[in-house]
Structure formats: structure tokens, C-alpha cells
Design a protein around this motif. Structure first.
Motif, PDB file in Angstrom:
ATOM      1  N   LEU A   1       3.019  -6.118  -3.022  1.00  0.00           N
ATOM      2  CA  LEU A   1       3.917  -6.460  -1.921  1.00  0.00           C
ATOM      3  C   LEU A   1       5.389  -6.388  -2.329  1.00  0.00           C
ATOM      4  N   GLU A   2       5.664  -6.509  -3.623  1.00  0.00           N
ATOM      5  CA  GLU A   2       7.051  -6.372  -4.081  1.00  0.00           C
ATOM      6  C   GLU A   2       7.629  -5.004  -3.734  1.00  0.00           C
ATOM      7  N   PHE A   3       6.760  -4.018  -3.623  1.00  0.00           N
ATOM      8  CA  PHE A   3       7.182  -2.638  -3.399  1.00  0.00           C
ATOM      9  C   PHE A   3       6.861  -2.163  -1.988  1.00  0.00           C
ATOM     10  N   ASP A   4       6.364  -3.065  -1.125  1.00  0.00           N
ATOM     11  CA  ASP A   4       5.934  -2.675   0.218  1.00  0.00           C
ATOM     12  C   ASP A   4       4.905  -1.552   0.128  1.00  0.00           C
ATOM     13  N   ALA A   5       4.004  -1.646  -0.857  1.00  0.00           N
ATOM     14  CA  ALA A   5       3.050  -0.576  -1.124  1.00  0.00           C
ATOM     15  C   ALA A   5       1.783  -0.730  -0.287  1.00  0.00           C
ATOM     16  N   LEU A   6       1.156   0.389   0.040  1.00  0.00           N
ATOM     17  CA  LEU A   6      -0.221   0.355   0.509  1.00  0.00           C
ATOM     18  C   LEU A   6      -1.089  -0.033  -0.679  1.00  0.00           C
ATOM     19  N   TYR A   7      -2.260  -0.623  -0.422  1.00  0.00           N
ATOM     20  CA  TYR A   7      -3.032  -1.229  -1.508  1.00  0.00           C
ATOM     21  C   TYR A   7      -4.491  -0.800  -1.409  1.00  0.00           C
ATOM     22  N   ALA A   8      -4.991  -0.122  -2.455  1.00  0.00           N
ATOM     23  CA  ALA A   8      -6.354   0.404  -2.467  1.00  0.00           C
ATOM     24  C   ALA A   8      -7.168  -0.223  -3.590  1.00  0.00           C
ATOM     25  N   HIS A   9      -8.445  -0.491  -3.302  1.00  0.00           N
ATOM     26  CA  HIS A   9      -9.328  -1.124  -4.293  1.00  0.00           C
ATOM     27  C   HIS A   9     -10.769  -0.908  -3.883  1.00  0.00           C
ATOM     28  N   PHE A  10     -11.682  -1.160  -4.812  1.00  0.00           N
ATOM     29  CA  PHE A  10     -13.117  -1.045  -4.530  1.00  0.00           C
ATOM     30  C   PHE A  10     -13.766  -2.388  -4.843  1.00  0.00           C
TER      31      PHE A  10
ATOM     32  N   SER B   1      -8.958   9.939  -3.968  1.00  0.00           N
ATOM     33  CA  SER B   1      -7.989  11.033  -3.993  1.00  0.00           C
ATOM     34  C   SER B   1      -6.892  10.737  -2.983  1.00  0.00           C
ATOM     35  N   GLY B   2      -5.802  11.466  -3.086  1.00  0.00           N
ATOM     36  CA  GLY B   2      -4.704  11.265  -2.169  1.00  0.00           C
ATOM     37  C   GLY B   2      -5.090  11.553  -0.726  1.00  0.00           C
ATOM     38  N   GLN B   3      -5.824  12.615  -0.508  1.00  0.00           N
ATOM     39  CA  GLN B   3      -6.221  12.949   0.854  1.00  0.00           C
ATOM     40  C   GLN B   3      -7.192  11.926   1.432  1.00  0.00           C
ATOM     41  N   ALA B   4      -8.090  11.396   0.607  1.00  0.00           N
ATOM     42  CA  ALA B   4      -9.019  10.364   1.087  1.00  0.00           C
ATOM     43  C   ALA B   4      -8.265   9.098   1.470  1.00  0.00           C
ATOM     44  N   LEU B   5      -7.276   8.731   0.659  1.00  0.00           N
ATOM     45  CA  LEU B   5      -6.479   7.539   0.964  1.00  0.00           C
ATOM     46  C   LEU B   5      -5.615   7.773   2.202  1.00  0.00           C
ATOM     47  N   LEU B   6      -5.093   8.972   2.343  1.00  0.00           N
ATOM     48  CA  LEU B   6      -4.286   9.290   3.517  1.00  0.00           C
ATOM     49  C   LEU B   6      -5.126   9.192   4.791  1.00  0.00           C
ATOM     50  N   LYS B   7      -6.330   9.700   4.728  1.00  0.00           N
ATOM     51  CA  LYS B   7      -7.220   9.636   5.887  1.00  0.00           C
ATOM     52  C   LYS B   7      -7.488   8.182   6.275  1.00  0.00           C
ATOM     53  N   ALA B   8      -7.705   7.327   5.269  1.00  0.00           N
ATOM     54  CA  ALA B   8      -7.950   5.910   5.552  1.00  0.00           C
ATOM     55  C   ALA B   8      -6.712   5.240   6.118  1.00  0.00           C
ATOM     56  N   ALA B   9      -5.549   5.537   5.544  1.00  0.00           N
ATOM     57  CA  ALA B   9      -4.303   4.940   6.028  1.00  0.00           C
ATOM     58  C   ALA B   9      -4.041   5.320   7.479  1.00  0.00           C
ATOM     59  N   GLU B  10      -4.320   6.574   7.829  1.00  0.00           N
ATOM     60  CA  GLU B  10      -4.130   7.011   9.206  1.00  0.00           C
ATOM     61  C   GLU B  10      -5.149   6.374  10.134  1.00  0.00           C
ATOM     62  N   LYS B  11      -6.364   6.160   9.641  1.00  0.00           N
ATOM     63  CA  LYS B  11      -7.396   5.500  10.431  1.00  0.00           C
ATOM     64  C   LYS B  11      -6.953   4.109  10.857  1.00  0.00           C
ATOM     65  N   PHE B  12      -6.293   3.389   9.944  1.00  0.00           N
ATOM     66  CA  PHE B  12      -5.862   2.027  10.236  1.00  0.00           C
ATOM     67  C   PHE B  12      -4.438   1.976  10.799  1.00  0.00           C
ATOM     68  N   ASP B  13      -3.854   3.141  11.026  1.00  0.00           N
ATOM     69  CA  ASP B  13      -2.520   3.226  11.604  1.00  0.00           C
ATOM     70  C   ASP B  13      -1.479   2.515  10.749  1.00  0.00           C
ATOM     71  N   TYR B  14      -1.602   2.641   9.421  1.00  0.00           N
ATOM     72  CA  TYR B  14      -0.617   2.065   8.519  1.00  0.00           C
ATOM     73  C   TYR B  14       0.631   2.956   8.467  1.00  0.00           C
TER      74      TYR B  14
ATOM     75  N   ILE C   1      -6.760  -0.895   1.816  1.00  0.00           N
ATOM     76  CA  ILE C   1      -7.792   0.143   1.892  1.00  0.00           C
ATOM     77  C   ILE C   1      -8.893  -0.259   0.925  1.00  0.00           C
ATOM     78  N   SER C   2      -9.992  -0.744   1.459  1.00  0.00           N
ATOM     79  CA  SER C   2     -11.051  -1.333   0.647  1.00  0.00           C
ATOM     80  C   SER C   2     -12.324  -0.514   0.714  1.00  0.00           C
ATOM     81  N   GLY C   3     -12.967  -0.344  -0.433  1.00  0.00           N
ATOM     82  CA  GLY C   3     -14.234   0.354  -0.487  1.00  0.00           C
ATOM     83  C   GLY C   3     -15.432  -0.550  -0.338  1.00  0.00           C
ATOM     84  N   ALA C   4     -15.217  -1.854  -0.200  1.00  0.00           N
ATOM     85  CA  ALA C   4     -16.321  -2.792  -0.045  1.00  0.00           C
ATOM     86  C   ALA C   4     -16.302  -3.359   1.367  1.00  0.00           C
TER      87      ALA C   4
ATOM     88  N   SER D   1     -13.943   4.291   5.033  1.00  0.00           N
ATOM     89  CA  SER D   1     -15.171   5.072   5.165  1.00  0.00           C
ATOM     90  C   SER D   1     -15.806   5.275   3.799  1.00  0.00           C
ATOM     91  N   ASN D   2     -17.072   5.625   3.792  1.00  0.00           N
ATOM     92  CA  ASN D   2     -17.814   5.763   2.536  1.00  0.00           C
ATOM     93  C   ASN D   2     -17.255   6.867   1.645  1.00  0.00           C
TER      94      ASN D   2
END
Length: 393
Positions: A145-154, A204-217, A173-176, A185-186
Motif C-alpha cells: 500500500l505504500e506504493f499504491d500497488a496492485l497485490y498478487a498472491h496464492f 505472468s503479466g498477461q494473466a495478472l492484467l486479465k485479472a486486474a481488468e476483470k475486477f476493474d482495478y 489478485i488471489s489464487g485461493a 480465475s484458475n
């Protein structure tokens, strides 16, 4: 999009005063074993104006990255970074793509047996592989949050971070799926056949981008974003007032078996005066990127000391990532910082008073400590283990 609701509102309703860690989706070391459930805690930090803020990174010829101070396009400067939780247990190394990170956070995990990493990537959309992805801990979320970053984890330590991840304050962006309201998405986090679970999840970058767009981030910074770092002027080296020569850094000491996380990882940095970079070592060898085979190297290293505790009988950890300065930082040591750049080290303090603020690093006079332009590695160090740190010149 406007910046989402501050975690301070969430934290004020809860009871525990530190950023905590807990169980995760899958075991990665003997002390990570409990089943995930739901809740989060942190006491509201004191309301106070932060000390002098970091200056915006702008190169003389044009815009510069907020993370590195290096020249970039205006579009690149305005893109939010992606923070990804990365495994650092030996079976999960070497990591893939980590050499492209602009900033890397490192902190102890359960029982302080090992550390986990959270690299922050710029221009992440084009990355082919990032791994190996592991579960969330809330003190890493506060750093993201210090960087206003998107956050991905599994996976996640749901009892201590679940409510935070489900809040509107974190673009998660969570894998669980367990305990997460917005699961990715899986295909966002596939597994590699080259490694055994649970140390084989990547993205991957494209997978994360797809998820970010899905959630309208938002892919660009919110209007609450504040630059964290102060950099030396373009074309100049950082001048550390009162800096002393330090060229080898051991955040957890040289001996293994100490309960500080870093000692069992055998982590250290060596400064190379020829290129001005700090080269990373761990587990008795060079710390490399699996994709390139190159050793990780950064331009700045920061040891940020934090008050820590074991949160329960399973030794899940908590770190205080708010406060400082007005709370007697110089006297207590809870808000101490050591900044290493250009082969020099300067002591100072850090302070942070809101989730949408970064932690600022200040010298003894309360002025921002300037970094050399380039990559930075930040080690969160439990202040009770400050005596384990070894510095050599």
C-alpha cells in the motif's frame, strides 16, 4: 478510479495493534501448518502529520520512475506497480523473473524460520513468468500500500489478512478461493511441471492484467499516491551526511539457527565499488534469477527495524508498520533505519501515519535520506534481533 477506502477505518474497528501473519493455503516450512480462517486486526495508528515528505522523482529531461528514479515515459511513470508474494524457502528457489523487480521487500515468516519476498514490478504486463508465488501476510500488504500497488498472491493467512484483502482498500489478485470474495480465475496462477507443489505456482503479466481488468482495478495511480523515495539529483551520487563505510551486510548475522528469519536463509549483500551495486547472496551461494541465471543486484539496501511479536502459540508473526518519530523513535529503536548506498551507511528513523502514506526514511535532523537512482532492497528486521545484524567495511 478514486482511491478505495483507507484501511484505517477497518483497523479502528479491530483489536490487535500489529500487521500480523498466520496460516496459509499450503505448507512451506514446518511452522506453517494451521488451517486458514477469517479476520484481521490492527489498531489505528496515531493521527499526526507525517514529517517532511519524499520529493517527487522527475528527471531533468522528463519524468522518472517513482520506484527507481530512472528516466521513463509519462505513461510508464503513471502506471501502478504489481506486488507479488514470492517464495524464499530453499525448495522454492531460484525464483523466476525476480531480477526485473524495481523494489524488493523481505521479512521473516512464521517462527522466523525463513523469509518471504515481495518484489514490486514496473511494466509488469510484458513479463512472461513470475514465480514462485506464495501466500499473503498482512505486513506485506501494508508495504504494498505504500506504493499504491496492485497485490498478487496464492493463498493467504486468512485469520489475520482475510478481512483486509476483502476490503476495498486492497486491489487484490488471489489464487485461493477460501475466504476471498474476489478470486482470480484458475489460469491466473498455473503450476510448473518442473517443480513439486507447493513450490511451483507462477503467474505472468498477461494473466495478472486479465485479472486486474476483470475486477476493474485502476492500472494508473490513484490521486492519494505519494512518492516514497527521495533520490539524488540526476547525474549525481547520493551524499549521506555522516555516512560510514559498510560494504558487507548480514541482516540476520553470519550464524544460522537464530530466530530472525534471515540467518536460516543465510542472507547477505556485498557492495561492488566498480558498479556501485549490492550483490545478493543466500543459502551459501549467489541469489539468481532462474530465467536469466544472473545474480540479483540493487543500488540501495535498507534495514527497516520494526517492533515485532509472535501472535499466537503457532508463532505467526506481527510487525508494527505505523508510527515513528514523535513516538520517541531515536530512544526506543522501534523506528530505526539503516540506509546503505554507494558503499556508505547512514542511521536514521522511519515514520508512517496512514495506510495511504509510505514510510519515510529520515536522517537525524529529520530530513529525507537520498538514495542513488536504481533498484532498492528493503529488509524488515525485528527490532529484538537488531544485535544479530553484522556490518563490515
Amino acid at each position: 478510479m478514486m482511491k478505495k477506502t483507507s484501511l484505517l477505518c477497518l483497523a479502528a474497528c479491530l483489536t490487535i495493534s500489529f500487521c500480523a501473519c498466520g496460516n496459509q493455503r499450503t505448507e512451506e516450512n514446518p511452522s506453517e501448518s494451521a488451517q486458514e480462517s477469517a479476520s484481521v486486526s490492527e489498531e489505528q495508528p496515531p493521527v499526526s502529520a507525517a514529517p517532511q515528505e519524499s520529493t517527487e522523482a522527475v528527471a531533468e529531461e522528463g519524468p522518472a520512475s517513482y520506484l527507481t528514479g530512472l528516466a521513463c515515459t509519462a505513461e510508464e511513470q503513471n502506471q501502478r506497480p504489481m506486488a507479488v508474494m514470492i517464495n524464499n524457502i530453499k525448495a522454492g528457489t531460484p525464483q523466476a523473473g525476480i531480477g526485473q523487480a524495481s523494489v524488493i521487500y523481505e521479512a521473516p515468516m512464521e517462527g522466523a524460520d525463513v523469509t518471504r519476498l515481495m518484489p514490486l514490478f514496473e511494466n509488469w504486463q510484458d513479463m512472461d513468468m513470475i514465480g514462485y508465488v506464495r501466500s499473503s501476510r498482512d505486513y506485506f500488504v501494508y508495504c504494498a500500500l505504500e506504493f499504491d500497488a496492485l497485490y498478487a498472491h496464492f493463498g493467504q493467512a486468512t485469520p489475520y489478512v482475510g478481512a483486509m484483502l476483502n476490503s476495498d482498500a486492497v486491489d487484490n489478485i488471489s489464487g485461493a478461493t477460501a475466504g476471498i470474495d474476489r478470486p482470480a480465475s484458475n489460469d491466473t496462477f498455473p503450476r510448473s511441471n518442473e517443480r513439486k507443489a507447493p513450490h511451483n505456482v507462477y503467474t505472468s503479466g498477461q494473466a495478472l492484467l486479465k485479472a486486474a481488468e476483470k475486477f476493474d482495478y485502476s492500472l494508473t495511480y490513484h490521486d492519494t499516491h505519494k512518492p516514497k523515495f527521495t533520490f539524488a539529483p540526476v547525474g549525481e551520487k547520493a551524499e549521506l551526511a555522516g555516512g560510514v563505510d559498510v560494504t558487507v551486510l548480514y541482516p540476520g548475522g553470519k550464524a544460522s539457527g537464530k530466530a530472525n528469519g534471515y540467518s536460516n536463509v543465510q542472507a547477505w549483500f556485498e557492495y561492488n565499488a566498480e558498479d556501485g551495486k549490492y550483490y545478493r547472496y543466500q543459502y551459501g551461494d549467489k541469489h539468481i534469477d532462474e530465467l536469466t541465471g544472473e545474480q540479483l543486484a540493487v543500488d540501495n539496501v535498507i534495514f527497516q527495524y520494526c517492533h515485532g511479536e509472535f501472535r499466537d502459540d503457532k508463532k505467526y508473526m506481527a510487525f508494527n508498520l505505523h508510527g515513528g518519530w514523535e513516538d520517541g523513535a531515536a530512544q526506543t529503536g522501534n523506528y530505526r533505519v539503516q540506509v546503505f548506498t554507494g558503499g556508505k551507511m547512514v542511521e536514521g528513523t522511519w515514520s508512517r501515519y496512514a495506510d495511504t502514506d509510505p514510510a519515510y526514511y529520515l536522517d537525524k535532523d529529520g530530513n529525507p535520506i537520498a538514495l542513488n537512482r536504481g533498484k532498492t532492497w528493503i529488509c524488515l528486521i525485528w527490532d529484538s534481533h537488531a544485535e544479530d545484524v553484522v556490518l563490515e567495511n
